[in-house]
Motif scaffolding. Sequence first.
Motif, mmCIF file in Angstrom:
data_model
loop_
_atom_site.group_PDB
_atom_site.id
_atom_site.type_symbol
_atom_site.label_atom_id
_atom_site.label_comp_id
_atom_site.label_asym_id
_atom_site.label_seq_id
_atom_site.Cartn_x
_atom_site.Cartn_y
_atom_site.Cartn_z
ATOM 1 N N GLY A 1 -32.639 -73.563 -52.767
ATOM 2 C CA GLY A 1 -32.384 -72.719 -51.692
ATOM 3 C C GLY A 1 -31.024 -72.544 -50.913
ATOM 4 O O GLY A 1 -30.531 -71.422 -51.016
ATOM 5 N N ALA A 2 -30.569 -73.658 -50.727
ATOM 6 C CA ALA A 2 -29.184 -73.493 -50.277
ATOM 7 C C ALA A 2 -28.078 -72.941 -51.322
ATOM 8 O O ALA A 2 -27.355 -72.178 -51.033
ATOM 9 C CB ALA A 2 -28.777 -75.018 -50.052
ATOM 10 N N MET A 3 -28.409 -73.353 -52.720
ATOM 11 C CA MET A 3 -27.625 -72.742 -53.985
ATOM 12 C C MET A 3 -27.837 -71.140 -54.062
ATOM 13 O O MET A 3 -26.720 -70.460 -54.047
ATOM 14 C CB MET A 3 -27.620 -73.431 -55.139
ATOM 15 N N ALA A 4 -29.113 -70.895 -53.960
ATOM 16 C CA ALA A 4 -29.573 -69.457 -54.171
ATOM 17 C C ALA A 4 -28.936 -68.467 -53.037
ATOM 18 O O ALA A 4 -28.596 -67.039 -53.191
ATOM 19 C CB ALA A 4 -30.978 -69.359 -54.247
ATOM 20 N N ASN A 5 -28.655 -69.152 -51.800
ATOM 21 C CA ASN A 5 -28.338 -68.474 -50.515
ATOM 22 C C ASN A 5 -26.903 -68.571 -50.301
ATOM 23 O O ASN A 5 -26.433 -68.244 -49.209
ATOM 24 C CB ASN A 5 -29.270 -68.623 -49.591
ATOM 25 N N GLY A 6 -26.057 -69.286 -51.283
ATOM 26 C CA GLY A 6 -24.651 -69.462 -50.943
ATOM 27 C C GLY A 6 -24.373 -70.371 -50.022
ATOM 28 O O GLY A 6 -23.295 -70.582 -49.428
ATOM 29 N N ARG A 7 -25.118 -71.310 -49.460
ATOM 30 C CA ARG A 7 -24.971 -72.236 -48.410
ATOM 31 C C ARG A 7 -24.538 -73.653 -49.060
ATOM 32 O O ARG A 7 -24.111 -74.359 -48.181
ATOM 33 C CB ARG A 7 -26.111 -72.348 -47.420
ATOM 34 N N MET A 8 -24.475 -73.622 -50.394
ATOM 35 C CA MET A 8 -24.246 -75.036 -51.083
ATOM 36 C C MET A 8 -23.486 -74.355 -52.266
ATOM 37 O O MET A 8 -24.216 -73.248 -53.145
ATOM 38 C CB MET A 8 -25.350 -75.823 -51.223
ATOM 39 N N PRO A 9 -22.539 -74.926 -52.877
ATOM 40 C CA PRO A 9 -21.838 -74.678 -54.184
ATOM 41 C C PRO A 9 -22.985 -74.578 -55.176
ATOM 42 O O PRO A 9 -23.626 -75.819 -55.278
ATOM 43 C CB PRO A 9 -20.679 -75.521 -54.302
ATOM 44 N N TYR A 10 -22.956 -73.962 -56.273
ATOM 45 C CA TYR A 10 -23.797 -73.658 -57.140
ATOM 46 C C TYR A 10 -23.541 -74.815 -58.216
ATOM 47 O O TYR A 10 -22.324 -75.008 -58.675
ATOM 48 C CB TYR A 10 -23.976 -72.558 -57.868
ATOM 49 N N ASP A 11 -24.547 -75.602 -58.742
ATOM 50 C CA ASP A 11 -24.282 -76.747 -59.553
ATOM 51 C C ASP A 11 -25.449 -76.654 -60.489
ATOM 52 O O ASP A 11 -26.502 -77.001 -60.179
ATOM 53 C CB ASP A 11 -24.208 -78.105 -58.963
ATOM 54 N N ALA A 12 -24.992 -76.216 -61.689
ATOM 55 C CA ALA A 12 -26.188 -75.791 -62.766
ATOM 56 C C ALA A 12 -27.064 -77.274 -62.988
ATOM 57 O O ALA A 12 -28.228 -77.153 -63.153
ATOM 58 C CB ALA A 12 -25.521 -75.298 -63.944
ATOM 59 N N GLN A 13 -26.331 -78.219 -63.238
ATOM 60 C CA GLN A 13 -26.995 -79.583 -63.520
ATOM 61 C C GLN A 13 -27.967 -79.829 -62.389
ATOM 62 O O GLN A 13 -28.846 -80.320 -62.615
ATOM 63 C CB GLN A 13 -26.028 -80.634 -63.819
ATOM 64 N N ALA A 14 -27.382 -79.950 -61.226
ATOM 65 C CA ALA A 14 -28.283 -80.310 -60.256
ATOM 66 C C ALA A 14 -29.228 -79.477 -59.954
ATOM 67 O O ALA A 14 -30.531 -79.929 -59.536
ATOM 68 C CB ALA A 14 -27.249 -80.423 -58.976
ATOM 69 N N ALA A 15 -29.065 -78.047 -60.030
ATOM 70 C CA ALA A 15 -30.178 -77.103 -60.064
ATOM 71 C C ALA A 15 -31.508 -77.524 -60.989
ATOM 72 O O ALA A 15 -32.539 -77.396 -60.713
ATOM 73 C CB ALA A 15 -29.675 -75.679 -60.126
ATOM 74 N N ALA A 16 -30.949 -77.894 -62.261
ATOM 75 C CA ALA A 16 -31.817 -77.914 -63.306
ATOM 76 C C ALA A 16 -32.674 -79.049 -62.814
ATOM 77 O O ALA A 16 -33.901 -79.278 -62.893
ATOM 78 C CB ALA A 16 -31.238 -78.293 -64.704
ATOM 79 N N ARG A 17 -32.155 -80.096 -62.302
ATOM 80 C CA ARG A 17 -32.628 -81.668 -62.095
ATOM 81 C C ARG A 17 -33.637 -81.253 -60.754
ATOM 82 O O ARG A 17 -34.804 -81.774 -60.843
ATOM 83 C CB ARG A 17 -31.817 -82.563 -61.727
ATOM 84 N N HIS A 18 -33.321 -80.537 -59.794
ATOM 85 C CA HIS A 18 -34.120 -80.186 -58.738
ATOM 86 C C HIS A 18 -35.228 -79.494 -59.025
ATOM 87 O O HIS A 18 -36.581 -79.830 -59.036
ATOM 88 C CB HIS A 18 -33.332 -79.566 -57.547
ATOM 89 N N GLY A 19 -35.199 -78.690 -60.264
ATOM 90 C CA GLY A 19 -36.215 -77.664 -60.712
ATOM 91 C C GLY A 19 -37.307 -78.635 -61.309
ATOM 92 O O GLY A 19 -38.247 -78.446 -61.384
ATOM 93 N N GLU A 20 -36.875 -79.445 -62.075
ATOM 94 C CA GLU A 20 -37.708 -80.457 -62.804
ATOM 95 C C GLU A 20 -38.649 -81.198 -61.880
ATOM 96 O O GLU A 20 -39.808 -81.399 -62.247
ATOM 97 C CB GLU A 20 -36.811 -81.483 -63.630
ATOM 98 N N VAL A 21 -37.825 -81.646 -60.693
ATOM 99 C CA VAL A 21 -38.734 -82.469 -59.959
ATOM 100 C C VAL A 21 -39.727 -81.528 -59.207
ATOM 101 O O VAL A 21 -40.913 -81.905 -58.729
ATOM 102 C CB VAL A 21 -37.837 -83.137 -58.758
ATOM 103 N N ILE A 22 -39.421 -80.264 -58.507
ATOM 104 C CA ILE A 22 -40.388 -79.391 -57.898
ATOM 105 C C ILE A 22 -41.393 -79.103 -58.793
ATOM 106 O O ILE A 22 -42.659 -78.891 -58.466
ATOM 107 C CB ILE A 22 -39.603 -78.296 -57.214
#
Length: 151
Positions: A50-71
Amino acid sequence: MKFAATLALAAAAATLAASASAQSFQKPEDAIKYRRSAFTLLGAHFGPLGAMANGRMPYDAQAAARHGEVIALVSHLPYTAFVPGTDKGETRARPEIWSENAKFKAAAEKMQSEVGKLAAAAKTGNLDNLKEAFRSAGPTCKACHDDFRKD
């Protein structure tokens, strides 16, 4: 390293979750602790997306993919622990979970579906895909909180 440990824990929990629905927790408190832990883990990985999607955190594609796997995995875990007797104690669960159980299950399934789409979007490496999927997933979490969680 931390992510690998979290993913290993989540995978182990998912393996156990399949049998958890057929088993009984030893005490209601065990079920409550289990589902609270699963929701905590879900929030810890949903938040950065959410923080990446809303610009409150820099977008990191690898971290996003890892977080996605977990959720995607963890979104299925807590629901086996909403068993009789777990409406009392250290819980934020509202009585409507049991009195409107079909509605609760439908809300959980909708959230799981949207979280699955969010996880898939996170794997694309495209911030716009993540933003779009988050706009759909976030409200499913909020709806369940509004209807089934005490403040």
